[in-house]
Design a protein around this motif. Structure first.
Motif, PDB file in Angstrom:
ATOM      1  N   VAL A 120       0.852  -1.190   0.000  1.00  0.00           N
ATOM      2  CA  VAL A 120       0.000   0.000   0.000  1.00  0.00           C
ATOM      3  C   VAL A 120       0.887   1.239   0.000  1.00  0.00           C
ATOM      4  O   VAL A 120       2.069   1.173   0.362  1.00  0.00           O
ATOM      5  CB  VAL A 120      -0.941   0.066   1.236  1.00  0.00           C
ATOM      6  CG1 VAL A 120      -1.930  -1.073   1.248  1.00  0.00           C
ATOM      7  CG2 VAL A 120      -0.163   0.123   2.533  1.00  0.00           C
ATOM      8  N   THR A 129       0.141  -3.700   4.402  1.00  0.00           N
ATOM      9  CA  THR A 129      -0.830  -4.095   5.413  1.00  0.00           C
ATOM     10  C   THR A 129      -0.711  -5.606   5.584  1.00  0.00           C
ATOM     11  O   THR A 129      -0.373  -6.335   4.650  1.00  0.00           O
ATOM     12  CB  THR A 129      -2.277  -3.745   5.028  1.00  0.00           C
ATOM     13  OG1 THR A 129      -2.592  -4.353   3.778  1.00  0.00           O
ATOM     14  CG2 THR A 129      -2.488  -2.241   4.961  1.00  0.00           C
ATOM     15  N   CYS A 136      -5.569  -5.447  11.809  1.00  0.00           N
ATOM     16  CA  CYS A 136      -4.687  -5.158  10.683  1.00  0.00           C
ATOM     17  C   CYS A 136      -3.429  -4.469  11.200  1.00  0.00           C
ATOM     18  O   CYS A 136      -3.504  -3.599  12.077  1.00  0.00           O
ATOM     19  CB  CYS A 136      -5.399  -4.238   9.693  1.00  0.00           C
ATOM     20  SG  CYS A 136      -4.454  -3.861   8.203  1.00  0.00           S
ATOM     21  N   ASP A 156     -13.419  -2.849   9.724  1.00  0.00           N
ATOM     22  CA  ASP A 156     -12.658  -2.201   8.643  1.00  0.00           C
ATOM     23  C   ASP A 156     -11.264  -1.801   9.129  1.00  0.00           C
ATOM     24  O   ASP A 156     -10.814  -0.674   8.953  1.00  0.00           O
ATOM     25  CB  ASP A 156     -13.406  -0.982   8.093  1.00  0.00           C
ATOM     26  CG  ASP A 156     -14.767  -1.350   7.543  1.00  0.00           C
ATOM     27  OD1 ASP A 156     -14.867  -2.390   6.875  1.00  0.00           O
ATOM     28  OD2 ASP A 156     -15.732  -0.596   7.785  1.00  0.00           O
ATOM     29  N   CYS A 158      -8.079  -2.429   8.290  1.00  0.00           N
ATOM     30  CA  CYS A 158      -7.031  -1.906   7.403  1.00  0.00           C
ATOM     31  C   CYS A 158      -7.370  -0.501   6.921  1.00  0.00           C
ATOM     32  O   CYS A 158      -6.476   0.349   6.828  1.00  0.00           O
ATOM     33  CB  CYS A 158      -6.780  -2.855   6.233  1.00  0.00           C
ATOM     34  SG  CYS A 158      -5.832  -4.337   6.722  1.00  0.00           S
ATOM     35  N   GLU A 159      -8.632  -0.241   6.639  1.00  0.00           N
ATOM     36  CA  GLU A 159      -9.018   1.118   6.229  1.00  0.00           C
ATOM     37  C   GLU A 159      -8.801   2.095   7.389  1.00  0.00           C
ATOM     38  O   GLU A 159      -8.327   3.209   7.200  1.00  0.00           O
ATOM     39  CB  GLU A 159     -10.472   1.157   5.751  1.00  0.00           C
ATOM     40  CG  GLU A 159     -10.890   2.491   5.206  1.00  0.00           C
ATOM     41  CD  GLU A 159     -10.036   2.987   4.038  1.00  0.00           C
ATOM     42  OE1 GLU A 159      -9.771   4.204   3.986  1.00  0.00           O
ATOM     43  OE2 GLU A 159      -9.620   2.186   3.188  1.00  0.00           O
ATOM     44  N   THR A 160      -9.122   1.667   8.603  1.00  0.00           N
ATOM     45  CA  THR A 160      -8.881   2.518   9.776  1.00  0.00           C
ATOM     46  C   THR A 160      -7.384   2.746   9.971  1.00  0.00           C
ATOM     47  O   THR A 160      -6.959   3.857  10.310  1.00  0.00           O
ATOM     48  CB  THR A 160      -9.501   1.877  11.034  1.00  0.00           C
ATOM     49  OG1 THR A 160     -10.911   1.711  10.818  1.00  0.00           O
ATOM     50  CG2 THR A 160      -9.273   2.734  12.271  1.00  0.00           C
ATOM     51  N   ILE A 162      -5.109   2.833   7.633  1.00  0.00           N
ATOM     52  CA  ILE A 162      -4.684   3.775   6.594  1.00  0.00           C
ATOM     53  C   ILE A 162      -5.106   5.197   6.957  1.00  0.00           C
ATOM     54  O   ILE A 162      -4.312   6.138   6.824  1.00  0.00           O
ATOM     55  CB  ILE A 162      -5.227   3.337   5.217  1.00  0.00           C
ATOM     56  CG1 ILE A 162      -4.476   2.081   4.763  1.00  0.00           C
ATOM     57  CG2 ILE A 162      -5.122   4.465   4.193  1.00  0.00           C
ATOM     58  CD1 ILE A 162      -5.074   1.392   3.546  1.00  0.00           C
ATOM     59  N   GLU A 163      -6.318   5.373   7.429  1.00  0.00           N
ATOM     60  CA  GLU A 163      -6.779   6.715   7.838  1.00  0.00           C
ATOM     61  C   GLU A 163      -5.962   7.230   9.024  1.00  0.00           C
ATOM     62  O   GLU A 163      -5.625   8.416   9.093  1.00  0.00           O
ATOM     63  CB  GLU A 163      -8.271   6.699   8.167  1.00  0.00           C
ATOM     64  CG  GLU A 163      -9.155   6.503   6.963  1.00  0.00           C
ATOM     65  CD  GLU A 163      -8.932   7.555   5.893  1.00  0.00           C
ATOM     66  OE1 GLU A 163      -8.831   8.754   6.215  1.00  0.00           O
ATOM     67  OE2 GLU A 163      -8.835   7.168   4.700  1.00  0.00           O
TER      68      GLU A 163
END
Length: 175
Positions: A120, A129, A136, A156, A158-160, A162-163
């Motif tokens: 990523v 990730t 994650c 979520d 992995c999305e968290t 990343i954010e």
């Protein structure tokens, strides 16, 4: 004249095609090979890199909660119900032999680490990730001596992660 025209096109194609020094992504070994400035997240404590307000917005803290320093390089955030984030700053000592510098280590994990690993980028910084059923891990190289590690347990995840990393990058000073 036609032969010269084709020769010029061939030379241009070789130059544009990457024979002019472009390094394959998996073989890069320096943050200078990415179009981002090197960052020093170690200049501030991780609890200061991710504000409590941002952690609340990301759903990592209940309103009025706060991050807890776990060490000089680590901060823990939890909403005490179903999500938590552990943020760590890792610093590589160039003269130490215990591990590889961040960029090659992270790219190796991303491309050779197995099925759970995925390459990523976050704001242009290279990373990976590592997904689990309800959590994650995310690690990003921010310079040739620094990386950020974010471990999330949440929906979520992995999305968290990343954010969360976006917020950490925005708060990290340039080297």
């Amino acid at each position: 004249m036609r032969g010269c025209g084709w020769a010029a096109v061939a030379v241009a194609a070789v130059l544009v095609g990457g024979c002019g020094g472009e390094v394959d992504l998996a073989d890069r070994d320096s943050i200078d090979q990415f179009d981002v400035p090197p960052l020093d997240p170690g200049a501030r404590h991780p609890c200061d890199l991710l504000t409590d307000e941002t952690a609340v917005d990301l759903g990592l803290l209940a309103e009025g909660g706060g991050g807890s320093p776990q060490s000089d390089q680590n901060c823990f955030f939890t909403d005490a119900v179903d999500s938590s984030v552990d943020v760590r700053v890792r610093t590589h000592a160039p003269d130490a032999d215990e591990n590889d510098p961040p960029v090659p280590r992270i790219l190796s994990a991303a491309f050779e680490g197995g099925q759970a690993y995925e390459y990523v980028t976050v704001e242009g910084y290279p990373g990976y990730t590592e997904a689990f059923s309800d959590s994650c891990n995310l690690e990003l190289a921010t310079s040739d001596t620094h990386s950020l590690f974010v471990q999330v347990s949440a929906d979520d995840a992995c999305e968290t992660a990343i954010e969360t990393a976006r917020s950490l990058i925005a708060a990290s000073p340039e080297l």
